[in-house]
Write a protein that holds these residues in place. Structure first.
Motif, short mmCIF file in Angstrom:
data_model
loop_
_atom_site.label_atom_id
_atom_site.label_comp_id
_atom_site.label_asym_id
_atom_site.label_seq_id
_atom_site.Cartn_x
_atom_site.Cartn_y
_atom_site.Cartn_z
N LYS A 41 -9.83 2.37 -21.38
CA LYS A 41 -10.92 3.12 -21.65
C LYS A 41 -11.14 4.19 -20.59
CE LYS A 41 -12.48 -0.93 -24.12
NZ LYS A 41 -11.44 -1.88 -23.59
N ASP A 42 -11.87 5.21 -20.81
CA ASP A 42 -12.52 6.15 -19.80
C ASP A 42 -13.08 5.36 -18.83
OD1 ASP A 42 -12.97 8.99 -18.98
OD2 ASP A 42 -15.08 8.74 -19.72
N GLY A 43 -12.66 5.63 -17.63
CA GLY A 43 -13.65 5.06 -16.50
C GLY A 43 -12.97 3.76 -15.79
N ASP A 44 -11.97 3.24 -16.63
CA ASP A 44 -11.36 1.84 -16.10
C ASP A 44 -10.63 2.11 -15.07
OD1 ASP A 44 -12.03 0.21 -18.36
OD2 ASP A 44 -10.17 0.44 -19.38
N LEU A 45 -10.57 1.34 -13.93
CA LEU A 45 -9.72 1.33 -12.81
C LEU A 45 -8.27 0.82 -13.32
CD1 LEU A 45 -12.07 0.12 -10.21
CD2 LEU A 45 -11.47 2.56 -10.57
N ARG A 73 4.20 3.89 -12.72
CA ARG A 73 4.04 3.12 -13.90
C ARG A 73 2.64 2.52 -13.52
NH1 ARG A 73 9.24 1.22 -13.42
NH2 ARG A 73 9.21 0.86 -10.95
N LEU A 74 2.11 2.16 -14.85
CA LEU A 74 0.84 1.40 -15.03
C LEU A 74 1.14 -0.16 -14.94
CD1 LEU A 74 -2.29 0.98 -15.62
CD2 LEU A 74 -1.57 0.66 -18.09
N LYS A 75 0.81 -0.81 -13.64
CA LYS A 75 0.63 -2.25 -13.41
C LYS A 75 -0.37 -2.97 -14.36
CE LYS A 75 3.81 -3.49 -11.42
NZ LYS A 75 5.19 -3.96 -11.64
N ALA A 76 -1.63 -2.53 -14.19
CA ALA A 76 -2.76 -3.56 -14.92
C ALA A 76 -4.02 -2.53 -14.83
CB ALA A 76 -3.19 -4.61 -13.58
N VAL A 77 -4.72 -2.91 -15.98
CA VAL A 77 -6.11 -2.29 -15.87
C VAL A 77 -6.90 -3.27 -15.20
CG1 VAL A 77 -7.84 -1.67 -17.58
CG2 VAL A 77 -5.53 -1.32 -18.00
N LEU A 78 -7.60 -2.92 -14.27
CA LEU A 78 -8.39 -3.88 -13.37
C LEU A 78 -9.81 -3.92 -13.82
CD1 LEU A 78 -7.51 -2.47 -9.97
CD2 LEU A 78 -6.53 -4.29 -11.07
N SER A 79 -10.44 -2.92 -14.76
CA SER A 79 -11.79 -3.29 -15.07
C SER A 79 -11.72 -2.46 -16.71
CB SER A 79 -12.95 -2.32 -14.15
OG SER A 79 -12.51 -1.07 -14.25
N PRO A 90 0.80 -1.27 -0.19
CA PRO A 90 0.23 0.10 -0.07
C PRO A 90 0.94 1.31 0.06
CG PRO A 90 -0.44 -1.21 2.15
CD PRO A 90 0.55 -1.98 1.17
N GLU A 91 2.32 1.21 0.25
CA GLU A 91 2.91 2.36 0.15
C GLU A 91 3.66 2.62 -1.22
OE1 GLU A 91 6.12 2.19 3.18
OE2 GLU A 91 4.53 1.88 4.80
N LEU A 92 3.45 1.59 -2.17
CA LEU A 92 3.80 1.77 -3.63
C LEU A 92 2.73 1.59 -4.57
CD1 LEU A 92 7.15 -0.55 -3.58
CD2 LEU A 92 7.05 1.89 -3.76
N HIS A 93 1.67 1.01 -3.99
CA HIS A 93 0.66 0.62 -5.27
C HIS A 93 -0.88 1.52 -4.83
CE1 HIS A 93 3.31 -2.91 -5.25
NE2 HIS A 93 3.19 -2.68 -6.85
N PHE A 94 -1.42 1.90 -5.85
CA PHE A 94 -2.57 2.72 -5.78
C PHE A 94 -3.44 2.24 -6.99
CE2 PHE A 94 0.21 5.58 -7.82
CZ PHE A 94 -0.75 6.21 -8.68
N ILE A 95 -4.94 2.73 -6.80
CA ILE A 95 -5.59 2.42 -7.83
C ILE A 95 -6.17 4.11 -8.20
CG2 ILE A 95 -7.82 1.77 -8.37
CD1 ILE A 95 -7.41 -0.64 -6.61
N ALA A 96 -6.23 4.22 -9.36
CA ALA A 96 -6.80 5.64 -9.88
C ALA A 96 -7.79 5.11 -11.15
CB ALA A 96 -5.58 6.43 -10.40
N THR A 97 -8.75 6.23 -11.45
CA THR A 97 -9.89 5.88 -12.55
C THR A 97 -9.39 6.58 -13.66
OG1 THR A 97 -11.74 5.52 -10.88
CG2 THR A 97 -12.15 6.29 -13.21
N ALA A 98 -9.32 6.00 -14.78
CA ALA A 98 -8.96 6.67 -16.14
C ALA A 98 -9.97 7.72 -16.46
CB ALA A 98 -8.78 5.50 -17.13
#
Length: 105
Positions: free
Chosen positions: A27-31, A99-105, A6-14
């Motif tokens: 895509k717009d709205g992807d996590l 850096r982008l690690k993965a698209v979650l949705s 949790p100190e290195l990774h975070f989630i954001a909405t595209a």
């Protein structure tokens, strides 16, 4: 997604469609699962999709998601997956922060 810290990774909405193209479309709205970069974990960023902070013409913060490509002259080119968006050269006013690690949705 492997071991997450949790100190290195975070989630954001595209937001927007600049990376909506190719086999790794965002895509717009992807996590998005992102990883903060630091001097100790940055490594080579060429060829990776990175989050970049810059300011628009009015001085407001703007956040970009782009593939970073190092040019032969040492400059970095920021490439959108959506071909409707122009490539741009990185400037000293831009800050690469994750850096982008993965698209979650």
């Amino acid at each position: 997604y492997g071991t997450l810290n949790p100190e290195l990774h975070f989630i954001a909405t595209a937001s927007g469609n600049s990376m909506n193209g190719g086999k790794n479309a965002v895509k717009d709205g992807d996590l998005l699962l992102l990883e903060w970069i630091t001097p100790s974990n940055a490594g080579s960023i060429s060829g990776l999709t990175m989050a970049i902070e810059t300011q628009d013409a009015s001085g407001d913060d703007q956040y970009l998601l782009r593939v970073v490509k190092k040019q032969q002259n040492g400059q970095y080119l920021l490439v959108a997956n959506n071909r409707e968006y122009d490539d741009m050269l990185a400037t000293d006013q831009m800050k690469t922060f994750a850096r982008l690690k993965a698209v979650l949705s």
